[in-house]
Design a protein around this motif. Structure first.
Motif, PDB file in Angstrom:
ATOM      1  N   PRO A  60       0.808  -1.234   0.000  1.00 37.49           N
ATOM      2  CA  PRO A  60       0.000   0.000   0.000  1.00 37.49           C
ATOM      3  C   PRO A  60       0.841   1.284   0.000  1.00 37.49           C
ATOM      4  N   LEU A  61       2.163   1.168   0.233  1.00 42.95           N
ATOM      5  CA  LEU A  61       3.003   2.373   0.185  1.00 42.95           C
ATOM      6  C   LEU A  61       3.326   2.774  -1.256  1.00 42.95           C
ATOM      7  N   LEU A  62       2.997   1.908  -2.200  1.00 46.07           N
ATOM      8  CA  LEU A  62       3.196   2.249  -3.612  1.00 46.07           C
ATOM      9  C   LEU A  62       1.844   2.659  -4.193  1.00 46.07           C
ATOM     10  N   SER A  63       1.802   3.879  -4.717  1.00 50.27           N
ATOM     11  CA  SER A  63       0.536   4.441  -5.181  1.00 50.27           C
ATOM     12  C   SER A  63       0.454   4.398  -6.707  1.00 50.27           C
ATOM     13  N   ASN A  64      -0.740   4.121  -7.222  1.00 50.39           N
ATOM     14  CA  ASN A  64      -0.970   4.174  -8.673  1.00 50.39           C
ATOM     15  C   ASN A  64      -1.423   5.564  -9.119  1.00 50.39           C
ATOM     16  N   ASP A  65      -1.644   6.447  -8.161  1.00 48.24           N
ATOM     17  CA  ASP A  65      -2.253   7.748  -8.458  1.00 48.24           C
ATOM     18  C   ASP A  65      -1.181   8.758  -8.874  1.00 48.24           C
ATOM     19  N   TRP A  66      -1.343   9.268 -10.099  1.00 49.39           N
ATOM     20  CA  TRP A  66      -0.355  10.211 -10.637  1.00 49.39           C
ATOM     21  C   TRP A  66      -0.217  11.479  -9.803  1.00 49.39           C
ATOM     22  N   ILE A  87      -5.140   3.943 -12.533  1.00 48.83           N
ATOM     23  CA  ILE A  87      -4.336   5.067 -12.037  1.00 48.83           C
ATOM     24  C   ILE A  87      -4.977   5.657 -10.774  1.00 48.83           C
ATOM     25  N   SER A  88      -5.671   4.782 -10.033  1.00 47.37           N
ATOM     26  CA  SER A  88      -6.313   5.217  -8.790  1.00 47.37           C
ATOM     27  C   SER A  88      -5.925   4.307  -7.638  1.00 47.37           C
ATOM     28  N   ASP A  89      -5.980   4.874  -6.437  1.00 43.95           N
ATOM     29  CA  ASP A  89      -5.798   4.098  -5.203  1.00 43.95           C
ATOM     30  C   ASP A  89      -7.162   3.990  -4.515  1.00 43.95           C
ATOM     31  N   PRO A  90      -7.291   3.088  -3.531  1.00 41.23           N
ATOM     32  CA  PRO A  90      -8.512   3.085  -2.736  1.00 41.23           C
ATOM     33  C   PRO A  90      -8.679   4.441  -2.058  1.00 41.23           C
ATOM     34  N   PRO A  91      -9.859   4.989  -1.817  1.00 41.31           N
ATOM     35  CA  PRO A  91     -11.146   4.309  -2.074  1.00 41.31           C
ATOM     36  C   PRO A  91     -11.654   4.473  -3.513  1.00 41.31           C
ATOM     37  N   ARG A  92     -11.061   5.413  -4.308  1.00 38.13           N
ATOM     38  CA  ARG A  92     -11.612   5.586  -5.651  1.00 38.13           C
ATOM     39  C   ARG A  92     -11.467   4.285  -6.460  1.00 38.13           C
ATOM     40  N   HIS A  93     -10.302   3.631  -6.318  1.00 39.27           N
ATOM     41  CA  HIS A  93     -10.095   2.384  -7.050  1.00 39.27           C
ATOM     42  C   HIS A  93     -11.189   1.367  -6.729  1.00 39.27           C
ATOM     43  N   THR A  94     -11.477   1.218  -5.447  1.00 39.06           N
ATOM     44  CA  THR A  94     -12.458   0.214  -5.008  1.00 39.06           C
ATOM     45  C   THR A  94     -13.811   0.499  -5.651  1.00 39.06           C
ATOM     46  N   ARG A  95     -14.203   1.768  -5.628  1.00 41.70           N
ATOM     47  CA  ARG A  95     -15.503   2.163  -6.168  1.00 41.70           C
ATOM     48  C   ARG A  95     -15.561   1.895  -7.689  1.00 41.70           C
ATOM     49  N   HIS A 288       2.842   2.484 -13.822  1.00 40.30           N
ATOM     50  CA  HIS A 288       3.609   3.262 -12.843  1.00 40.30           C
ATOM     51  C   HIS A 288       3.091   3.121 -11.416  1.00 40.30           C
ATOM     52  N   ARG A 289       4.056   3.037 -10.482  1.00 44.83           N
ATOM     53  CA  ARG A 289       3.749   3.147  -9.057  1.00 44.83           C
ATOM     54  C   ARG A 289       4.609   4.290  -8.517  1.00 44.83           C
ATOM     55  N   PHE A 290       4.105   5.023  -7.524  1.00 45.47           N
ATOM     56  CA  PHE A 290       4.864   6.118  -6.919  1.00 45.47           C
ATOM     57  C   PHE A 290       4.977   5.889  -5.413  1.00 45.47           C
ATOM     58  N   THR A 291       6.190   6.155  -4.859  1.00 45.89           N
ATOM     59  CA  THR A 291       6.339   5.964  -3.411  1.00 45.89           C
ATOM     60  C   THR A 291       5.641   7.122  -2.689  1.00 45.89           C
ATOM     61  N   THR A 292       4.878   6.776  -1.662  1.00 46.73           N
ATOM     62  CA  THR A 292       4.248   7.836  -0.865  1.00 46.73           C
ATOM     63  C   THR A 292       5.100   8.141   0.364  1.00 46.73           C
ATOM     64  N   GLY A 299      15.206  -5.680   0.612  1.00 47.58           N
ATOM     65  CA  GLY A 299      16.281  -5.277   1.522  1.00 47.58           C
ATOM     66  C   GLY A 299      16.813  -3.876   1.255  1.00 47.58           C
ATOM     67  N   ARG A 300      16.220  -3.158   0.302  1.00 47.74           N
ATOM     68  CA  ARG A 300      16.689  -1.789   0.020  1.00 47.74           C
ATOM     69  C   ARG A 300      15.588  -0.804   0.353  1.00 47.74           C
ATOM     70  N   THR A 301      15.998   0.410   0.653  1.00 46.94           N
ATOM     71  CA  THR A 301      15.001   1.426   0.938  1.00 46.94           C
ATOM     72  C   THR A 301      14.913   2.390  -0.237  1.00 46.94           C
ATOM     73  N   ILE A 302      13.731   2.478  -0.802  1.00 43.91           N
ATOM     74  CA  ILE A 302      13.490   3.445  -1.887  1.00 43.91           C
ATOM     75  C   ILE A 302      12.885   4.683  -1.221  1.00 43.91           C
ATOM     76  N   PRO A 303      13.459   5.861  -1.494  1.00 44.76           N
ATOM     77  CA  PRO A 303      12.963   7.059  -0.809  1.00 44.76           C
ATOM     78  C   PRO A 303      11.481   7.326  -1.101  1.00 44.76           C
ATOM     79  N   GLY A 304      10.834   8.066  -0.200  1.00 51.37           N
ATOM     80  CA  GLY A 304       9.452   8.480  -0.439  1.00 51.37           C
ATOM     81  C   GLY A 304       9.418   9.673  -1.379  1.00 51.37           C
ATOM     82  N   GLY A 305       8.268  10.321  -1.466  1.00 52.33           N
ATOM     83  CA  GLY A 305       8.180  11.569  -2.223  1.00 52.33           C
ATOM     84  C   GLY A 305       7.990  11.386  -3.707  1.00 52.33           C
ATOM     85  N   GLY A 306       7.375  10.281  -4.121  1.00 52.89           N
ATOM     86  CA  GLY A 306       6.992  10.156  -5.526  1.00 52.89           C
ATOM     87  C   GLY A 306       8.038   9.544  -6.428  1.00 52.89           C
ATOM     88  N   GLU A 307       8.952   8.704  -5.862  1.00 49.74           N
ATOM     89  CA  GLU A 307       9.896   7.974  -6.738  1.00 49.74           C
ATOM     90  C   GLU A 307       9.080   7.001  -7.603  1.00 49.74           C
TER      91      GLU A 307
END
Ligand code: HEM
Length: 407
Positions: A60-66, A87-95, A288-292, A299-307
């Motif tokens: 859930p930390l990877l977002s599909n929302d542009w 290109i949506s995350d819950p709750p819009r995706h679910t709906r 695309h997925r974006f880090t929130t 074992g690696r940390t990908i930074p947040g902020g939309g990587e």
């Protein structure tokens, strides 16, 4: 932005498009996650290990929302005017997903069986009627079959296929910036006009049903969501299946031992289609997925902020820790668990339709074309230059061994 060294996949050019597997194998040996420059022209974190890919697909930390990508993160704009579930995350995706999944019942898909068979038979008839016994398996079969079915299902005129196929190919397999963005806008406009027409002249197709429901229930779908959904279903409903049929038949034709085993025993058909999906599936990576926020993958940390993170379905499906001797095409292997249809909340719900089309197509081709063979050197075939979608613009074949007299 990360200072991580970048693996330049773009520099590998046509060789990478033709056969990305040695590069992916080398990357997997070095680790499950890499920072790469893609042929599409942007950099991303690419997940190449199977377990890591499967886990990332439901993280859930990877977002599909542009709107979580840098640049648009601080605005209210939706970069695509017509949002859709992928290109949506819950709750819009679910709906959004719930509204369509109820239209894609197993019964509705099963009911399409005779129609899929009829279209398949007609396309094979036309190929067999060619005086020279030659055909382009993409143009003459693998594209028109799923396109005809998704057009009927959605209520899109099949006579418009060349027009929309041009746009959908650019959007999915030849993304090149401005031209592809223009194609997406044209596709949006085309479907906007079609939906307006369905309001006045509704049919008994899926889009008319959604238009009707929308008019009964104000809350159902916004104008933009209706267009976004139509675009998604039209694109996802045929571009992928076209490539499954052509990539899969190429794999089968390159393995004559497997081909004769299948011809001799069609109880192997289900397994053969799963192996086509695993070994030669059309989805190179996820969308695309974006880090929130900072996220741990392999074992690696990908930074947040939309990587930007892409999850590699193709490299995951060739991971030897999950599929022994992964480069071997083997229709008897246990291919279940492959990630060709994704995993998690965005997993493909069109999979039953894609499987129905693939099984009908492969069986009918083998039954009706006993001499079916490649009509080109496989090493010389051109592949679309996309890391997200693996597909061939053309696949020359011989559908009959000998030419007719006089041709
Ligand atoms: C061989 C054929 C197909 C393949 C390999 C395929 C693959 C995929 C994959 C990998 C995803 C997830 C993408 C991601 O997580 O980023 C997906 C999603 C989706 N697919 Fe398919 N697909 C195929 C056929 C179809 C068909 C025939 C339809 C519709 C009739 C369809 C409709 C969708 C939709 C609507 C989504 C988005 C689901 C969501 O966001 O919840 N696909 N597909």
């Amino acid at each position: 932005m990360s200072e991580e060294p970048i693996v330049d996949l773009a520099a590998l050019g046509a060789d990478f498009a033709r056969d990305p597997h040695p590069t992916y194998a080398e990357l997997r040996r070095q680790g499950p996650v890499h920072r790469v420059l893609l042929p599409e022209g942007f950099t991303a974190w690419l997940v190449v290990g199977y377990e890591e890919a499967r886990a990332a697909l439901s993280d859930p930390l990877l977002s599909n929302d542009w709107r979580n990508s840098p640049g648009v993160a601080d605005t209210d704009d939706d970069p695509w005017s017509s949002p859709h579930m992928l290109i949506s995350d819950p709750p819009r995706h679910t709906r959004l997903r719930k509204l369509v999944v109820r239209e894609f019942t197993p019964r509705r898909v099963q009911a399409l069986g005779p129609r899929v068979q009829k279209v398949t038979d007609e396309l094979i008839d036309s190929m067999l009627a060619r005086p020279d016994g030659r055909a382009d398996l993409v143009k003459d079969f693998a594209f028109p079959l799923p396109a005809a079915i998704i057009c009927e299902l959605l209520g899109v005129p099949f006579s418009d296929r060349d027009k929309f196929h041009h746009w959908t190919t650019l959007v999915t397999k030849q993304w090149n910036g401005a031209e592809a963005e223009a194609a997406l806008a044209e596709l949006d406009d085309y479907l906007k006009t079609l939906l307006a027409d369905k309001r006045v002249h509704p049919g008994d197709d899926l889009l008319s049903g959604l238009v009707r429901r929308r008019e009964e229930d104000e809350d159902a779908l916004s104008d933009g969501e209706m267009v976004g959904l139509s675009v998604l279903l039209l694109v996802a409903g045929h571009e992928t299946t076209t490539s499954l049929l052509s990539n899969g038949m190429l794999a089968l034709l390159r393995h004559p031992d497997q081909l004769s085993e299948l011809r001799a025993d069609f109880s192997l058909l289900d397994g053969a289609v799963e192996e086509m999906l695993r070994h030669s599936g059309p989805t190179g990576t996820s969308l695309h997925r974006f880090t929130t926020e900072p996220v741990r993958i392999g074992g690696r940390t990908i930074p947040g902020g939309g990587e930007l993170v892409l999850i590699g379905n193709t490299p995951a499906n060739r991971d030897p820790s999950r599929f022994p001797d992964p480069d071997r095409f083997d229709i008897r292997r246990e291919a279940a668990g492959h990630l060709a249809f994704g995993h998690g909340i965005h997993a493909c719900f069109g999979a039953p339709l894609a499987r129905l089309e693939a099984k009908t197509a492969v069986r009918s081709l083998l039954e009706r074309c006993p001499d079916l063979a490649l009509d080109a050197d496989p090493a010389g075939l051109t592949w679309y230059p996309s890391v997200m979608m693996r597909g061939l613009p053309h696949l020359p074949v011989r559908v009959r061994a000998t030419s007719r007299t006089g041709s």
